[in-house]
Design a protein around this motif. Structure first.
Motif, PDB file in Angstrom:
ATOM      1  N   ARG A  79      -5.418   3.422  -0.493  1.00  0.00           N
ATOM      2  CA  ARG A  79      -5.375   2.190   0.309  1.00  0.00           C
ATOM      3  C   ARG A  79      -6.102   1.061  -0.397  1.00  0.00           C
ATOM      4  O   ARG A  79      -5.625  -0.079  -0.445  1.00  0.00           O
ATOM      5  CB  ARG A  79      -5.993   2.445   1.681  1.00  0.00           C
ATOM      6  N   LYS A  80      -7.276   1.356  -0.958  1.00  0.00           N
ATOM      7  CA  LYS A  80      -8.031   0.330  -1.671  1.00  0.00           C
ATOM      8  C   LYS A  80      -7.230  -0.215  -2.858  1.00  0.00           C
ATOM      9  O   LYS A  80      -7.201  -1.425  -3.104  1.00  0.00           O
ATOM     10  CB  LYS A  80      -9.351   0.917  -2.184  1.00  0.00           C
TER      11      LYS A  80
ATOM     12  N   THR B 291      -4.053  -0.253  -3.347  1.00  0.00           N
ATOM     13  CA  THR B 291      -2.738  -0.846  -3.047  1.00  0.00           C
ATOM     14  C   THR B 291      -2.824  -1.901  -1.953  1.00  0.00           C
ATOM     15  O   THR B 291      -1.805  -2.238  -1.342  1.00  0.00           O
ATOM     16  CB  THR B 291      -1.745   0.252  -2.622  1.00  0.00           C
ATOM     17  N   ASP B 292      -4.025  -2.416  -1.708  1.00  0.00           N
ATOM     18  CA  ASP B 292      -4.227  -3.415  -0.645  1.00  0.00           C
ATOM     19  C   ASP B 292      -3.718  -2.924   0.705  1.00  0.00           C
ATOM     20  O   ASP B 292      -3.131  -3.695   1.490  1.00  0.00           O
ATOM     21  CB  ASP B 292      -3.541  -4.742  -1.016  1.00  0.00           C
ATOM     22  N   GLY B 293      -3.933  -1.629   0.943  1.00  0.00           N
ATOM     23  CA  GLY B 293      -3.584  -1.049   2.229  1.00  0.00           C
ATOM     24  C   GLY B 293      -2.159  -0.568   2.363  1.00  0.00           C
ATOM     25  O   GLY B 293      -1.791   0.021   3.384  1.00  0.00           O
ATOM     26  N   ALA B 294      -1.335  -0.789   1.346  1.00  0.00           N
ATOM     27  CA  ALA B 294       0.087  -0.444   1.471  1.00  0.00           C
ATOM     28  C   ALA B 294       0.348   1.050   1.414  1.00  0.00           C
ATOM     29  O   ALA B 294       1.139   1.593   2.180  1.00  0.00           O
ATOM     30  CB  ALA B 294       0.881  -1.151   0.368  1.00  0.00           C
TER      31      ALA B 294
END
Length: 342
Positions: A213-214, A216-219
């Protein structure tokens, strides 16, 4: 000839190099003088009595090999005696000779030694069929995966330092994807980075869901290639991006898990599970043909390479199994037949 036989289910000590009857190629088969075979986790399961060969397959372990064509069965064309080849097998690779359906035979790629080519068939066929292949016909559509990794998507590979993992990293980078891996310890992660992995997660110290998450900006991950199974099922779902695809190819973490259908539905996700060994011959031939078309040019260009951790004499298969069980390897462990032509 001689082959590694399994005297009874058990530890590596039950693997015995012994005299056995020579195989005879049947119609549509190619007989190979074996130079090398590679050790796969399925071989360990077979040795322990948990993974019997498919009906009609060789009883000896070994799901891939390299060597030279020794003879051609009735109706086989496109190959010639003496030609260096490698092959995807249903069993029998730990031997001096093996007979294999012609549709599962591949030429040794230019720039790769005959011995090292033994590291290619199982890994390339598994990775390509599970995360890249698309299309298909009404009769063969179940050969093809729903994962279909695309350029710029993020792939999460569990066991990035394994034979499957090292191949998945290279192929994903070759098609323009971003690659995250889990592996145990900084040395293995460093090797994954050398192969092109972008996101490095030490599963012993870090939560892969949070780290992904970190990064991939949460993706999350668009595609996950999983060798663990039940133990990771819930976390894999949480790590999936919207429209994500989870491909389960191993069960090291168990066979039964609870699937949160609400989470899967909310992400519009998909979960698939496949194995390669028991597929019908027609499906295996389709996969091998796709590998030859799409992967072999990448290998011959030097973009993708077999990753070989160590090479041992075939009679020392027990030591090779202990290496795999210990996890003290990166890439493939090869077994070389005593009289195998290099």
């Amino acid at each position: 000839m001689k082959a590694i036989t399994i005297t009874e289910p058990g530890g590596p000590e039950v693997l015995t190099w012994t005299e056995v009857p020579d195989p005879v190629p049947g119609p549509g088969e190619v007989l190979i003088d074996v130079t090398a075979s590679a050790v796969n986790r399925a071989d360990l399961l077979q040795r322990q009595g948990f993974y019997d060969p498919p009906p009609g397959a060789s009883p000896y372990p070994g799901l891939e090999c390299s060597g030279h064509v020794a003879a051609l069965g009735e109706g086989v064309t496109g190959w010639k005696v003496g030609q260096p080849v490698c092959a995807l097998l249903s069993g029998g690779g730990y031997a001096e000779k093996v007979s294999v359906p012609a549709g599962q035979v591949l030429p040794v790629p230019d720039g790769v030694s005959v011995a090292d080519a033994a590291a290619l068939p199982e890994a390339t066929a598994t990775v390509w069929s599970n995360i890249f292949m698309g299309g298909g016909t009404a009769t063969s559509s179940n050969v093809f995966t729903v994962a279909r990794l695309r350029p710029a998507e993020t792939l999460l590979v569990h066991g990035g330092a394994s034979g499957i993992g090292t191949m998945a990293i290279q192929l994903a980078k070759a098609v323009g994807a971003r690659v995250a891996v889990t592996a145990g310890g900084p040395q293995k992660l460093a090797r994954c980075a050398e192969l092109g992995a972008d996101i490095l997660i030490d599963y012993r110290e870090q939560d892969f869901v949070e780290e992904l998450r970190k990064a991939t900006d949460g993706a999350g991950a668009d595609v996950i290639l999983d060798i663990i199974g039940a133990k990771y099922l819930d976390r894999n779902l949480r790590a999936l991006a919207a429209n994500g695809r989870l491909a389960v190819i191993g069960l090291q973490g168990g066979v039964k898990g609870e699937l949160n259908l609400g989470m899967l539905l909310g992400k519009r996700g998909a979960v698939t599970a496949t194995s390669l060994r028991g597929r019908p011959l027609q499906e295996k031939a389709a996969i091998v043909a796709a590998v030859r078309e799409h992967v072999w040019p990448l290998i011959e260009a030097g973009t993708v390479k077999p990753v070989v951790d160590r090479v041992l004499p075939m009679p020392e298969a027990a030591a090779a199994h202990r290496t795999l069980e210990s996890g003290a390897h990166v890439g493939k462990v090869l077994l070389v037949a005593p009289a195998g032509r290099r």
